[in-house]
Design an enzyme around this catalytic site. Structure first.
Site, PDB file in Angstrom:
ATOM      1  N   TYR A 137      -2.406   1.405   3.163  1.00 26.46           N
ATOM      2  CA  TYR A 137      -3.748   1.798   3.253  1.00 26.46           C
ATOM      3  C   TYR A 137      -4.149   2.599   2.081  1.00 26.46           C
ATOM      4  O   TYR A 137      -3.758   3.592   1.840  1.00 26.46           O
ATOM      5  CB  TYR A 137      -4.322   2.346   4.523  1.00 26.46           C
ATOM      6  CG  TYR A 137      -5.558   2.729   4.930  1.00 26.46           C
ATOM      7  CD1 TYR A 137      -6.414   1.902   5.422  1.00 26.46           C
ATOM      8  CD2 TYR A 137      -6.028   3.870   4.197  1.00 26.46           C
ATOM      9  CE1 TYR A 137      -7.613   2.055   5.659  1.00 26.46           C
ATOM     10  CE2 TYR A 137      -7.518   4.100   4.368  1.00 26.46           C
ATOM     11  CZ  TYR A 137      -8.217   3.405   5.080  1.00 26.46           C
ATOM     12  OH  TYR A 137      -9.463   3.508   5.176  1.00 26.46           O
TER      13      TYR A 137
ATOM     14  N   GLU B 170     -12.494   0.226   0.454  1.00 23.78           N
ATOM     15  CA  GLU B 170     -11.442   0.392   1.374  1.00 23.78           C
ATOM     16  C   GLU B 170     -10.494  -0.640   1.274  1.00 23.78           C
ATOM     17  O   GLU B 170     -10.979  -2.067   1.251  1.00 23.78           O
ATOM     18  CB  GLU B 170     -11.910   0.561   2.722  1.00 23.78           C
ATOM     19  CG  GLU B 170     -10.839   0.498   3.898  1.00 23.78           C
ATOM     20  CD  GLU B 170     -11.228   0.581   5.387  1.00 23.78           C
ATOM     21  OE1 GLU B 170     -11.945  -0.382   5.845  1.00 23.78           O
ATOM     22  OE2 GLU B 170     -10.919   1.669   5.998  1.00 23.78           O
TER      23      GLU B 170
END
Ligand code: GDP
Ligand code: MN
Length: 395
Positions: free
Chosen positions: A106, A197
């Site tokens: 992530y 993101e």
């Protein structure tokens, strides 16, 4: 403005952030099948079929599927088009050559208003709900605010390397992830994005670190700096209800809200105050509609038709303060609108104040229309509208 995945990947790509080989944006199963065939002809029989909506969790909702053949791609497309992903209906699909995944991480950078700067978030745990990871295992999520100097001059490579190292990315991914992070921050600044993101950031089975997903928000206040800003607003991606679409076409200032009391007022301040009084009276507004300066019968009819076309609306509050606008003309406008609209099964509570208010109220009282209720004060009008809405909701 939020971008969908394929747009975010385009933006990454033009800023040197590594992404999968380009996919094809499709609007029909035929297009999806043809795209999968084209990709297969290019040497990769495996494709990934991805719903393009501005909402995460597409995978879990059945909006991301791998296909081994053009026929399978088509079958997936048939199940994904029209899918409702948390209220977002799928009209656009991205067909991309599938990537072979070794590991999922992530990585995100966001503009943090509270911290007044940028925040980098990175974790070894990717492809999963990062907030959940942060709750259950906060140590696995590195959150690093950028220094003012870094915000201005760019993220130094050694800092990027330090962040991905502390996030526990494996040795094989560190250098590439650090390079990617440096470029991602440069991209954020160059494009005036407030969020980028990547979940998951992957290590491919042939050892490359690339962004497999992309969630990007652009700062609308910076639109003037970007000639291509409007081009991101693509048909089929925005989730727009019938009323919002009609309002946009008619140039009416309308915002959809969640409640059941329709609100029309003249002037944004008065409409906002109306939301407050409705809330105070224990109700909830279904919309915000500013009829603007002149409130002619036509404007009123158009606005009322719009609000009443929304089934959720159980009663309407019309709140007008006459300045240049004359309340007697507004009253006539309301009655004219009711005539144009014909049979409506909802009550309109009309509060008129200011220029010619008394004359306006008299016109409404004398007309004695079964669905039009005149009111003298805002509080009284709101209470009545909320009561009428509750009565209809209960019926
Ligand atoms: P999201 O569910 O909306 O976040 O959509 P993602 O783009 O993140 O995809 C969800 C998951 O699907 C990823 O975490 C991957 O596990 C899987 N996935 C997506 N694209 C590919 C691909 O190209 N190859 C493989 N093998 N899996 C993929
Ligand atoms: Mn994702």
């Amino acid at each position: 403005m939020d971008l969908v995945e394929y747009q975010g990947k385009q933006l990454f790509g033009r800023n040197g952030v590594p992404v999968p080989p380009p996919g094809v944006v499709c609007r029909t199963p035929d297009e999806v099948e043809a795209a999968a065939r084209q990709i297969a002809d290019g040497g990769n029989p495996l494709t990934v079929i991805k719903a393009q909506v501005k909402m995460g969790g597409r995978g879990k909702a059945g909006g991301v599927k791998l296909a081994k053949s053009p026929a399978e791609a088509r079958a997936h497309a048939e199940s994904i088009f029209g899918l409702d992903i948390k209220g977002h209906i799928v009209h656009v699909i991205l067909v991309e050559p599938a990537s072979g995944i070794d590991q999922e991480y992530y990585l995100s950078i966001l503009h943090d208003r509270v911290g007044k700067g940028y925040l980098v978030i990175c974790s070894r745990e990717g492809g999963v709900d990062i907030e959940e990871v942060n709750r259950t295992n906060p140590a696995a999520v590195v959150k690093e605010p950028l220094l003012p100097s870094e915000t201005v001059d760019g993220l130094p490579r050694e800092r990027a390397l330090d962040i991905v190292t502390r996030a526990n990315l494996p040795a094989a991914a560190l250098d590439q992830a650090a390079d990617l992070l440096v470029k991602l921050f440069a991209a954020l600044k160059a494009e005036d994005a407030t969020l980028a993101e990547i979940n998951p950031l992957i290590l491919t089975d042939d050892g490359r670190v690339i962004a497999l997903d992309a969630k990007v928000s652009l700062d609308g206040n910076a639109a003037f700096r970007h000639g291509d800003y409007d081009e991101w607003d693509v048909e089929g991606i925005e989730v727009v209800d019938e009323q919002t679409r009609a309002a946009k076409a008619a140039d009416i200032a309308y915002v959809r809200l969640d409640g059941d009391v329709g609100i029309l007022g003249n002037g944004a301040g008065l409409v906002m105050a109306s939301l407050d009084v409705v809330a105070q009276a224990g109700g909830t507004a279904a919309n915000f509609l500013d009829i603007g300066g002149g409130a002619s019968a036509e404007t009123m009819a158009e606005s009322l038709r719009l609000v009443l076309s929304d089934d959720r609306v159980n009663a309407v509050l019309v709140n007008v303060f006459g300045g240049i606008t004359q309340c007697d003309l507004v009253a006539q406008g309301v009655l004219g609108a009711m005539e144009q609209l014909g049979d409506i099964d909802r009550k309109l509570v009309v509060r008129l104040d200011g220029t010619n208010a008394e004359a306006g109220r008299r016109i409404l009282t004398e007309a004695n229309h079964p669905n039009v209720i005149p009111a003298a004060t805002m509080a009284e009008a709101a209470e009545r509208a909320v009561a009428e809405a509750a009565a209809r909701a209960a019926a």
